[in-house]
Design an enzyme around this catalytic site. Sequence first.
Site, short mmCIF file in Angstrom:
data_model
loop_
_atom_site.label_atom_id
_atom_site.label_comp_id
_atom_site.label_asym_id
_atom_site.label_seq_id
_atom_site.Cartn_x
_atom_site.Cartn_y
_atom_site.Cartn_z
CD GLU A 202 47.11 75.07 5.84
OE1 GLU A 202 46.17 75.72 5.39
OE2 GLU A 202 47.33 73.90 5.51
N GLY B 151 47.39 69.14 5.06
CA GLY B 151 48.22 68.05 4.55
C GLY B 151 47.41 66.98 3.83
#
Lengths: 611, 726
Positions: free
Chosen positions: A373, A331
């Site tokens: 991720e 993010g």
Amino acid sequence: MDYCQIVSYLETESHPICKGFYFLVPGTNLEDGLRSLKNDVGVRNCRPYALRNNSDIDIYMAHSHFNEHIRADSDVSENEDDDYDVYFVYNSDNDDTASLDQLSDGEDEVVDVRIETTLPKTKKKHTKMFDDNFLTRLFNGIEREKYIEKEVKGLIEGVEQLKRCVTFYALANVLKLYYEINEGKRLVVRCSRDNHGKSMCPYRLWESWMQKERSFQVKTLADEHTYSRTYEYDSLITPKQLNVLSGEMVSRLLELFLSYEEDPNVKLIIMKGEGRAFCAGGDVAAVVNDINNGNWKLSADFSSKQFRLNYLMATYTKPQVSLLRGIVMGGGAGASIHGRFRVATDNSYFLKPHSFKVNVFGANISKVFAMPETALGLFPDVGASYYLSRTPGLFGEYVGLTGARLDGAEMLACGLATHFVPLEKLPLLEDALCKANTGDPNIVNNIINEYSSTPKLKEKSQYFRLKTIERCFSRRTVEDIISALEKEADKNMDDWIAWTIKSLKKASPTSLKISLRSIREGRLQGVGQCFIREYRMVCTVFQGKYSRDFSEGYRALLLDKDKNPKWEPSKLEFVSDSMVDRYFAALDDKDWEDLKLPARSNLPSYAISKL
Amino acid sequence: YQPPELTEPAPYFDTLLLRELIDGPMFKNNDYLFSLMKQSTLFCPRNRGGKVFVGPDYNQSMEEQREMTMKRIEYLRDVGVFDGWFGKEGFMGDLWRFSVAESVSVFDHSLGIKLGVHFFLWGGAIRFMGTKRHHDKWYKPTETYEVKGCFAMTELGHGSNVRGIETVTRYDASTQEFVILTPCESAQKYWIGGAANHATHTIVFSQLEINGVNQGVHAFVAQIRDENGNICPNVRIADCGHKIGLNGVDNGRIWFDNLRIPRENLLNSVADVSPDGQYLTAIKDPDQRFAAFLAPLTSGRVTIAASAMNTTKIGLATAIRYSLSRRAFSMVPNEPEVLLLDYPSHQRRLLPLLAKTYALSFASNYLKMIYVKRTPESTKTVHVVSSALKAVLTWHCMRTLQECREACGGQGIKTENHVGHLKSEYDVQLTFEGDNNVLMQQISKALLAEFLTAKKRNKPIKGLGLEHLNKPAPVIPSQLTSSTLRTTQFQTDIFCLRERDLLHRFVTEVSQHQAAQGVKSKEHIFSVTYQIAEDLGRAFSDRLILQTYLDVEATVPAGPLKDILGLMRAMYTTIVMEEDASFLRYGHLSTDNAAVVRKEVPKLCSELRPHALALVSSLGIPDAFLAPIAFNWVEANATFFGVIIWVMVALLFYRESCKRVGASIELDTSSFEGQEGPESLATLLVTRSSCLWLLTSLANELELLSSLTPARLRAERARIACNPTS
């Protein structure tokens, strides 16, 4: 008097608290006499000392940024020299013992509290206003309405109210205000002081005490801010978690970005992180928590906000300069890469080997950028399918699938960063940008160039493996990629290939497959379409209908830390194309809808794609 | 410059859905290939106006272009694009192969053709005309390009008329070898793609003479180069030279001077020669034998039709996007100028072509599907439909490109904007795999044959969509209105009526000629009835296209997308009626009704106008394969000075970094493009130093580098030299 009372006293009466408190055992020196004052136990501990010492005890506050301490004195005149600098800072240092280095230099002063008497009046100098509790309340919106003032106006009853007013005004508008004149009955507020103590901004507020009305009133007001404001990322983040993006923070940033766009006084936005990380990504714990509690829609909501924020950044009319100091992950990449300028730096200063460990990897951090991720059962989101796919060759597939970490030089080489500024020059650059007071991207570019240098890629940099990466990561499927890598390894085995294969084999099979497809689709899409697609994907992951790899990855890597996730499906060959398709389709849920991107007035040509 | 995305209304329908509809089931595979090409520096990525575009460097010499084409193919092979080329079975396998060929053609026609010759013509001949022994021997090396194949059918003296070729092959039973001979100059193999530089093997089409008896045209495998690229003995090869387009393909000419090949090299799917020299075949009729032999090669037409549509899409997407951002003239003084596409005349030029392109794309998909699901019974349908659509689609492509070129004004001339250049690249498609005019006449012949057979057997006519002939003739309303024009019923009726009427007229005309001339051959009669034959060919194609369009429309649920499809169908049918004089000529439309039709066109244009952007978006050509004028053409043209400088600086950096790591200095400028680092550094240098000094020194540097770099940088340098003060 208990701990809370002390805190609230300091907060409302004089000094907002930045970090920990310490008291000094009377008769000792700073080197060895500081004791922690963290809670009621600390207060109890200090009481005997205080009683033995004429009810006086010196309390120290730890500030990392300015290294100053505050002295509260019992007899304070009305005519003290107030000097506020509303400046959000966090201390990244969580040690129980205060850093002596910090305490021994700077404008040290001592808070002197007479414990059993009524609350003393204070003298304060060069202090900070707000603590994290306050910010949390603010961003949760609980007290927002009450506090946030758009302007200082009307009749103000007393000096404390006036200060409060000014402070909230400063906070609401992210201004660096200070008092030019502070005489008890006369207050002149200016904005943005330079190193010589002069204002760099035409803003000037003169409030005077009106004896007749018993209130302060505005005498003159030059209500114009030209000085570029910087919104410091870290002010919203808890450094303990390496600057994790929380839902509140995203909401706040979204609001700020929207309002700054309208505000002609804001010319340039500087994003930076305090502490060891620029930003280590979304708040995975909170998200997984929501999912495990059956509230995946809350998580989806978070992503929706985050993506809208990223989209805003990608299409922003004003230049955004992100100073990528420390770790940039997930993010955090989304919150910076979409901006116009991304300044990478050498982070060795922060990331000494063995100095700390980051749990996401369970390994020492030696690189600054990563999209980890897939190891977590997620996929690179926040627009990664857009920007990773636009790195040279098949580097994007490589970074996205393996979660490889890049250092500043590699980020520059592959275009994820636009500049490289050595760490020691970063503050200078920041000052220069603030001083320049311009939103012209060319000028901004030139300024950054002045501080830039060309870093040398490490000899063993993965960037030199582009050819191998191109040969292997160009394959149609993840299985083919792995077998191509294994063929390479047969020919020429080395650490890098072994690591690459290992990280692919360790990652969630579902994640790998959807990530690969996402990056490939993103290559041909505009940034907006990328967010819409990623939103579908992320919601499908959160929904957990087809795979619960994300919760499992969180458990194995971050919670239990057994590093042994049980992926389901467990092997690549069990993940069929139709299973992958489901992540790219609209969700089968009547309350769910596709991501609605805000209408934008600015669409840079690179942000457009027809499909 | 304002991007049309900001000024145009949001799409009324789901553009992704429409794209899936028009691109068919393989669109993901297309995207995979697009993505690969966009990322490799071999595909010349360049940054224009903040976006990366890929496309061949047409400024390179013919030889350089040919080498680049080969390198690109090798790259695609290396990353495994062709893995399992022959292994993929079933119709999905066929669709996948088509998808590969089409996608690379979107980048460059030469690349598509070069690949098509190797895999579809050489590979297809081995696959369909050969038998197991050929498959075992050639599949593997073909996939890996150890063997580079070509396909020697056309001769200098014979093209469309394959059965007239003059190359002759005889069998020598003593050595069990065939001997191939080019008996005269007109028998030299001509336009053989791949032959001039690269091909190692070829399929040779030749008359087979066994014991002095000509058994007709057969295909053989012959090696023409050894593994080192040297031409084999008894083979002569020459270059076809520079062409108006497709210069990335090395077309060559081949002569065989009694070249000996083993007996096994006869592709023996329909006929074989025994070791002792006996001719063996299951199909006695040489006509049928030849037809069966060539039938599978229809795949060429299928890919041509599909590529034609992709090219049309590139042209239209570029021209329409440009017309949505370029303005010219104010209607009222001091008012902003008007967008090109807001002029009704400009709409009339582009929007009907857009609707037509959708209609023809659906038809192309239909062709693909009937090809991949072909059965022995459907051979005739596939042949007729592929002939019709190949001709109609390629003509449409060329016409659209010309219109788009003009619609882009001067910008259409620039090679980097593709539109104009594509005309010459794709012109050849009107000719290869069957000249369009010849194909059109063949359709009419086939229709006539169908009609007469049915009549002779006194059975209802079946197949090719001609069933409507069995029903009574549809009645067209005498007074057309705008709403009638938009009904499916009317559209189908008038298209069927036209086809039916023309077929009857054609039958009558042919029989009249037969009666009048008696003895003269059928072929002669066809040659004098070409006018009506061509009209009939058109009528058949138009009706077929409408039919496939309706079939696609029927699969779409009611909603915005269906509305748009209906609107485009109305546009398609109306424009066909307006443009094709045969409706008036044969009285299918009265002059009054023709006027109604004509009036309807601008109306339809204005209704399609708000959807123009969404419709070109759905065409599915990735941005990188369009042109700078389709996007921010102002910025794309503004950075000229900067671009040179930073390309040069990037080169210097690159060279420096190569030196540092001891890597070889290879040209890899493109990896620097699109990044702001070098660019901003260049800007900095320029602002800080005397421009002239910088230019001189960098130009010198460039001179050194130009030995490493192809023509593009040479051209940049030339431009600096011409304009040193800029």
